[in-house]
Design a protein around this motif. Sequence first.
Motif, PDB file in Angstrom:
ATOM      1  N   ALA A 173       8.425  -3.718  -5.662  1.00  0.00           N
ATOM      2  CA  ALA A 173       6.985  -2.938  -4.856  1.00  0.00           C
ATOM      3  C   ALA A 173       6.066  -1.479  -5.423  1.00  0.00           C
ATOM      4  O   ALA A 173       7.808  -0.719  -6.469  1.00  0.00           O
TER       5      ALA A 173
ATOM      6  N   ILE B 165       4.843   1.173  -6.721  1.00  0.00           N
ATOM      7  CA  ILE B 165       4.089   3.312  -5.747  1.00  0.00           C
ATOM      8  C   ILE B 165       3.570   4.305  -6.805  1.00  0.00           C
ATOM      9  O   ILE B 165       4.146   4.506  -7.234  1.00  0.00           O
ATOM     10  N   GLY B 166       2.356   4.749  -6.240  1.00  0.00           N
ATOM     11  CA  GLY B 166       1.705   5.722  -7.029  1.00  0.00           C
ATOM     12  C   GLY B 166       1.421   5.293  -8.328  1.00  0.00           C
ATOM     13  O   GLY B 166       1.055   5.719  -9.034  1.00  0.00           O
TER      14      GLY B 166
ATOM     15  N   ASN C 170      -1.716  -4.333  -1.935  1.00  0.00           N
ATOM     16  CA  ASN C 170      -1.835  -3.467  -0.105  1.00  0.00           C
ATOM     17  C   ASN C 170      -2.794  -2.500   0.556  1.00  0.00           C
ATOM     18  O   ASN C 170      -3.400  -2.672   1.595  1.00  0.00           O
TER      19      ASN C 170
ATOM     20  N   GLY D 144      -2.544   2.796  -4.446  1.00  0.00           N
ATOM     21  CA  GLY D 144      -1.076   3.089  -4.887  1.00  0.00           C
ATOM     22  C   GLY D 144      -0.193   2.491  -3.990  1.00  0.00           C
ATOM     23  O   GLY D 144       1.520   3.176  -4.210  1.00  0.00           O
ATOM     24  N   GLN D 145      -0.084   1.368  -2.978  1.00  0.00           N
ATOM     25  CA  GLN D 145       1.056   0.373  -3.151  1.00  0.00           C
ATOM     26  C   GLN D 145      -0.037  -1.112  -2.947  1.00  0.00           C
ATOM     27  O   GLN D 145       0.017  -1.620  -2.634  1.00  0.00           O
TER      28      GLN D 145
ATOM     29  N   ARG E 239       4.795   5.670  -9.984  1.00  0.00           N
ATOM     30  CA  ARG E 239       5.462   6.964  -9.568  1.00  0.00           C
ATOM     31  C   ARG E 239       7.078   6.252  -9.565  1.00  0.00           C
ATOM     32  O   ARG E 239       8.307   6.885  -9.485  1.00  0.00           O
ATOM     33  N   ARG E 240       7.050   4.998  -8.459  1.00  0.00           N
ATOM     34  CA  ARG E 240       8.180   3.852  -8.251  1.00  0.00           C
ATOM     35  C   ARG E 240       8.049   3.228  -8.351  1.00  0.00           C
ATOM     36  O   ARG E 240       6.899   2.331  -8.041  1.00  0.00           O
TER      37      ARG E 240
ATOM     38  N   LYS F 189      -4.192   3.663   5.500  1.00  0.00           N
ATOM     39  CA  LYS F 189      -3.573   4.527   3.959  1.00  0.00           C
ATOM     40  C   LYS F 189      -4.251   3.994   2.978  1.00  0.00           C
ATOM     41  O   LYS F 189      -5.501   4.609   2.308  1.00  0.00           O
TER      42      LYS F 189
END
Length: 308
Positions: free
Chosen positions: A135, A137-138, A159, A162-163, A186-187, A284
């Motif tokens: 996954a 993120i960001g 999804n 940012g996801q 980001r992650r 989101k």
Amino acid sequence: MSNIVILFSGQGAQKVGMAKDWVESSATARDLAHQADLTLGYSLTDIMFDGPDEELTKTSRCQPALYLHGLIALALIKERLPNLTPVAAAGLSLGEFTAHAAAGTFSFEDGLKLVARRGEFMEQACLATEGAMAALIGGDEDKVAALAKAADVDVANFNAPGQIVLSGTTAGIEAAIAQAKDYGIRRAIKLNVAGAYHSRLMQSAQDQLAAELAGVSIQPPAIPVVANYSASTVSDPADIRTTLEKQVTGSVRWTESIRKLIADGHRNFLELGPGKVVAGLVGKIDKDVTVHSIEDLASLEAATETLS
């Protein structure tokens, strides 16, 4: 309320105990559960109600379990609110099959057999390959696509903004995680999954599912169903077969699918599945729409009150 869109959960939402309170309290739920066990030739409901978790989590078990749970939820809310007429449907990955069953594209039994076989084929593909998922993120979509290309993996799920989820060989996913920061992400988190869903590593499952779909009677759905693969509505039986088949290796374009429904004027959604996963993603995508979630008896009663 007649202007509601129904949404169905995907793999990962399952949890031990799902639908148990419905089956204990409703003849309608009991009938569907009994029909499912007879159709499959084993007690899916025992696994849903009592686990163990490792058994319910198997791809071959959780896919029919979520399908059954979603259609029981739909039957129970319709029983309480006979005037509730859904105007469109969509589902996350596996949930797209549940959406089609809800729309009358194929029968309850045919859909159940399809998702059971789909789960088996995907499970076999996982065992035959060394795959993983991550996954992100960001990160924005263009940067994620560039990272996927660099690591030679596939984009499995868009999804929500940012996801995004990547899928592919274990080595490729590890490379993508290592390089993620270089692409402004980001992650990057490796997911605890059995294999590389929605990637080229699922090609054998896609080919086998195509053969199953060819033998199933498919009707134009009674309400629009948005396909994950195209993020557009499908009504022609040949197109439905194609989109359900290609979804196995293709990207789940959930963000686009929800935005399409919103662009069509829909603002009220009803999530039928455990865990409120879909509601979280829709929130989101657009925080101004309303999502009611039904996963158990308490949430069923709450939704009945709100929607009546």
